[in-house]
Motif scaffolding. Structure first.
Motif: not given
Length: 403
Positions: A229-244, A373-385
């Motif tokens: 809910a807090a990171n809507p891009w995450l739902r799209s990223a998972i669906a896009d990966a399946v589509a790819a 700071s940990r949760d802030a890493l989820w704001q954008h995929p580029d922030f993730l490890p």
């Protein structure tokens, strides 16, 4: 929460029926759906039929209230372990059939690309069989007479894919504990939803207190829905990966032709046997393998974060916490429900193999950087490890601290 598990019906929910679906009736129903790559009415009907034949008791009021109480308490404890707010003040208690009905729309962006790839392959194969590759060898009037076969072939693909996916969802519902245990964002509007009958059975199978299992599972589901809910891009990223992954589908047409020649048109069951034989399972290309690795890594980050947050919020509150964590880790490591469904459908495995490493990573990040700071890493995929960061968490923390 006491006595809630005593209301669970003793019906066997461990498997799904293999009652044959009438292919002709399914084809007729699919005509009303247009030219879609998969028949969603077939998916629903096959799944509901299999679930009903195995027994699917309705959720009792005591079970529903136990779920609401458990999720409510879990939300209070999670407030101390994450900055992401509760996704919903509601909570659902679902039977297997209700899980199918409520999550079916959420499956569409995940299933449609896969089904489209299969349908395009079947259409291409049928076009070739009609003689399009033969140039003038087939008279135009003959092509006009045979052209309707293209539409029939696509409908056949939509129905048979629907049958296979319906059977898969029925089997999946017999194994799930929550709406989104697969790691896929399936719960509508990010509302936590639990399957109390399966939770009670899971507790019995693993000789764990039912109330502890309910609390543990409720906390995991609530944490996962907060993240989505807090990171809507995450739902799209998972669906896009399946589509790819689906865009790279490649099926052995010659193998399908040989298999199709053995089908008896007067026996609809022969088509079902063909579908379950794996003949339509696509080969995995190098690009698909890379896409699969990215998807598995993303799901591992999600699962690892959920595990770290739940361990932090429930630590010291449940007497069986260590046993619960270990049991859940074994469940995931041995092949989760998502792997079974997608592997049977198109060979797409979604098991996050890096779960333990990802969980340790997020725990170390929390200790070094803090919850905010940990949760802030989820704001954008580029922030993730990245994958290498999981093995060198100190370097990752140092780089993010500089940023």
């Amino acid at each position: 929460l006491s006595d809630w598990s005593s209301d669970v019906c003793s019906s066997d929910l461990s498997g799904s029926s293999t009652r044959p679906c009438q292919l002709g009736a399914a084809m007729k129903r699919s005509e009303a759906e247009g030219d879609g790559a998969v028949s969603w009415s077939t998916i629903r009907d096959v799944a509901r039929q299999n679930i009903s034949s195995a027994g699917d008791p309705s959720i009792l009021p005591t079970q529903a209230q136990a779920v609401v109480d458990a999720v409510g308490l879990a939300q209070t404890w999670l407030d101390l372990a994450t900055t992401f707010p509760a996704s919903s003040l509601k909570a659902h208690a679902w039977s297997r059939s209700e899980w199918v009905e409520h999550t079916l729309d959420s499956w569409k962006p995940l299933i449609n690309p896969v089904a489209e790839g299969l349908a395009n392959t079947v259409t291409s194969m049928t076009t070739s069989m009609l003689g399009d590759d033969a140039g003038e060898s087939v008279p135009e009037e003959m092509k006009a007479m045979l052209a309707p076969m293209l539409g029939m072939a696509r409908r056949m693909s939509a129905v048979t894919t629907g049958m296979q996916m319906g059977n898969g969802l029925a089997a999946l519902s017999a194994d799930l504990l929550t709406s989104s245990e697969t790691g896929l964002p399936l719960s509508p509007d990010c509302v936590p939803a639990l399957l109390p009958q399966r939770i009670a059975a899971f507790a019995t199978e693993n000789e764990l207190p039912a109330t502890d299992v309910l609390m543990f599972v409720a906390a995991r589901e609530a944490a996962l829905q907060r993240l989505f809910a807090a990171n809507p891009w995450l739902r799209s990223a998972i669906a896009d990966a399946v589509a790819a992954y689906a865009r790279g589908l490649s099926i052995d047409n010659e193998r399908i032709r040989d298999a199709m020649s053995s089908i008896d048109p007067t026996q609809p069951e022969s088509m079902q046997e063909l579908m379950s034989s794996g003949v339509f399972r696509p080969a995995t290309t190098p690009e698909q393998k890379r896409t699969l690795e990215r998807l598995e890594f993303l799901l591992a980050l999600v699962e690892g974060w959920v595990s770290a947050v739940v361990n932090m919020s429930l630590g010291g509150r449940l007497s069986n916490m260590s046993a619960l964590v270990e049991t859940m880790n074994r469940r995931r490591a041995s092949g989760g429900p998502a792997e079974k469904t997608f592997a049977n459908l198109v060979g797409l495995e979604l098991r996050p193999r890096l779960l333990r490493t990802a969980s340790d990573f997020w725990a170390n990040v929390t200790e070094a950087m803090g919850v905010e700071s940990r949760d802030a890493l989820w704001q954008h995929p580029d922030f993730l490890p990245g994958r290498d960061d999981l093995d060198d968490v100190e370097a990752f923390i140092a780089s993010r601290s500089v940023d």
